[in-house]
Design a protein around this motif. Structure first.
Motif, PDB file in Angstrom:
ATOM      1  N   THR A  32      60.537  92.622  -0.694  1.00 50.16           N
ATOM      2  CA  THR A  32      59.335  92.915   0.082  1.00 50.16           C
ATOM      3  C   THR A  32      59.069  94.405   0.226  1.00 50.16           C
ATOM      4  OG1 THR A  32      59.398  90.837   1.307  1.00 50.16           O
ATOM      5  CG2 THR A  32      58.293  92.684   2.369  1.00 50.16           C
ATOM      6  N   MET A  33      60.077  95.200   0.551  1.00 52.93           N
ATOM      7  CA  MET A  33      59.862  96.633   0.755  1.00 52.93           C
ATOM      8  C   MET A  33      59.398  97.312  -0.526  1.00 52.93           C
ATOM      9  SD  MET A  33      63.005  97.607   3.313  1.00 52.93           S
ATOM     10  CE  MET A  33      63.179  96.804   4.907  1.00 52.93           C
ATOM     11  N   GLU A  34      59.916  96.869  -1.661  1.00 55.11           N
ATOM     12  CA  GLU A  34      59.482  97.427  -2.944  1.00 55.11           C
ATOM     13  C   GLU A  34      58.045  97.017  -3.250  1.00 55.11           C
ATOM     14  OE1 GLU A  34      63.871  97.458  -5.156  1.00 55.11           O
ATOM     15  OE2 GLU A  34      62.494  95.775  -5.426  1.00 55.11           O
ATOM     16  N   LEU A  35      57.686  95.784  -2.892  1.00 53.88           N
ATOM     17  CA  LEU A  35      56.315  95.320  -3.112  1.00 53.88           C
ATOM     18  C   LEU A  35      55.329  96.133  -2.281  1.00 53.88           C
ATOM     19  CD1 LEU A  35      56.964  91.469  -3.111  1.00 53.88           C
ATOM     20  CD2 LEU A  35      56.188  92.823  -5.067  1.00 53.88           C
ATOM     21  N   ASN A  36      55.689  96.431  -1.028  1.00 54.51           N
ATOM     22  CA  ASN A  36      54.855  97.286  -0.187  1.00 54.51           C
ATOM     23  C   ASN A  36      54.558  98.609  -0.878  1.00 54.51           C
ATOM     24  OD1 ASN A  36      54.025  96.467   2.584  1.00 54.51           O
ATOM     25  ND2 ASN A  36      56.171  95.926   2.777  1.00 54.51           N
ATOM     26  N   GLU A  37      55.600  99.257  -1.343  1.00 55.66           N
ATOM     27  CA  GLU A  37      55.449 100.564  -1.975  1.00 55.66           C
ATOM     28  C   GLU A  37      54.624 100.477  -3.247  1.00 55.66           C
ATOM     29  OE1 GLU A  37      58.181 104.201  -3.814  1.00 55.66           O
ATOM     30  OE2 GLU A  37      59.137 102.512  -2.787  1.00 55.66           O
ATOM     31  N   ALA A  38      54.854  99.438  -4.050  1.00 53.48           N
ATOM     32  CA  ALA A  38      54.117  99.292  -5.304  1.00 53.48           C
ATOM     33  C   ALA A  38      52.626  99.070  -5.050  1.00 53.48           C
ATOM     34  CB  ALA A  38      54.694  98.129  -6.116  1.00 53.48           C
ATOM     35  N   LEU A  39      52.284  98.316  -4.003  1.00 51.72           N
ATOM     36  CA  LEU A  39      50.884  98.127  -3.645  1.00 51.72           C
ATOM     37  C   LEU A  39      50.254  99.442  -3.190  1.00 51.72           C
ATOM     38  CD1 LEU A  39      51.093  94.754  -1.677  1.00 51.72           C
ATOM     39  CD2 LEU A  39      49.901  95.106  -3.845  1.00 51.72           C
ATOM     40  N   LEU A  40      50.965 100.187  -2.359  1.00 50.29           N
ATOM     41  CA  LEU A  40      50.436 101.452  -1.850  1.00 50.29           C
ATOM     42  C   LEU A  40      50.216 102.454  -2.966  1.00 50.29           C
ATOM     43  CD1 LEU A  40      52.630 101.783   1.365  1.00 50.29           C
ATOM     44  CD2 LEU A  40      50.150 101.482   1.306  1.00 50.29           C
ATOM     45  N   ARG A  41      51.065 102.424  -3.973  1.00 52.98           N
ATOM     46  CA  ARG A  41      50.975 103.374  -5.083  1.00 52.98           C
ATOM     47  C   ARG A  41      50.067 102.880  -6.207  1.00 52.98           C
ATOM     48  NH1 ARG A  41      54.681 107.506  -5.040  1.00 52.98           N
ATOM     49  NH2 ARG A  41      56.263 107.405  -3.395  1.00 52.98           N
ATOM     50  N   GLY A  42      49.517 101.669  -6.049  1.00 48.91           N
ATOM     51  CA  GLY A  42      48.596 101.161  -7.049  1.00 48.91           C
ATOM     52  C   GLY A  42      49.262 100.603  -8.290  1.00 48.91           C
ATOM     53  N   ARG A  43      50.555 100.302  -8.215  1.00 50.01           N
ATOM     54  CA  ARG A  43      51.252  99.736  -9.366  1.00 50.01           C
ATOM     55  C   ARG A  43      51.079  98.227  -9.454  1.00 50.01           C
ATOM     56  NH1 ARG A  43      55.587 103.270  -7.670  1.00 50.01           N
ATOM     57  NH2 ARG A  43      56.824 101.448  -7.080  1.00 50.01           N
TER      58      ARG A  43
END
Length: 205
Positions: A32-43
């Motif tokens: 989940t924490m990695e998914l949050n970051e990937a969404l925020l960074r547009g990945r």
């Protein structure tokens, strides 16, 4: 994420590909924490995740709520019981994912642990859900999983409802970045709404 995939993910992917066969849907597994970051960074365009600490400006929608169950060895002394309270098994070994990957389970069960005034004894940490369930089947310990994970039938494993009335529900959400919304993303979100409606529809209707 692993435990999210047993009901919701296959239905979403199947329906989306049926409606939009010309679109290539790429699936990426993260915690989940990695998914949050990937969404925020547009990945990523969208993510299925457990709704814990979803950072602004991300938006999310709950698409599934289901009870947790206790997975334990079929030859365990408690295996014949119809359901189990956490107090009956909390002092035995818990098999769980390591570090941040287990953060959500620990956090949602925190009020129940505090009521019991006990902390689970972690006997083994392993990353993959199949490995966790395999160790449970081998008698290493028990684990806590969403009820949809009970469809993962591994020899020697039984799944028991949690008898505690204050046991948490496992929530699954779809999350996305509103500022990066596209017609394609809107189509995907519409599919998640349809799948949610189908999964929450009373049986026989």
């Amino acid at each position: 994420m692993e435990a999210a995939s047993f009901h919701a993910l296959p239905r979403i992917v199947s329906r989306f590909r049926g409606l939009y066969p010309e679109v290539q849907l790429e699936l990426v597994e993260m915690i989940t924490m990695e998914l949050n970051e990937a969404l925020l960074r547009g990945r990523l365009d969208a993510a299925l995740l457990r709704p814990i600490k979803i950072e602004e400006p991300l938006q999310y929608r709950i698409i599934l709520k289901e009870p947790y169950v206790i997975a334990l060895s079929g030859d365990h002394s408690l295996a014949e019981k119809a359901s189990l309270s956490l107090a009956e098994i909390i002092d035995e070994g818990l098999v769980i994912a390591p570090g941040r990957k287990a953060h959500h389970v620990r956090s949602v069960f925190r009020p129940l642990f505090e009521r019991l005034q006990r902390e689970p004894y972690i006997v083994q940490e392993i990353n993959q859900l199949h490995g966790i369930i395999g160790l449970v089947g081998g008698g290493v310990g028990y684990t806590l999983v969403p009820s949809s994970a009970a469809s993962l039938q591994i020899a020697g494993v039984t799944y028991k409802p949690i008898a505690d009335p204050d046991a948490p529900l496992a929530e699954l959400a779809v999350a996305w970045m509103p500022s990066r919304a596209t017609p394609l993303l809107e189509n995907l979100l519409q599919v998640t709404r349809e799948v949610r409606r189908d999964m929450t529809k009373p049986s026989g209707t």
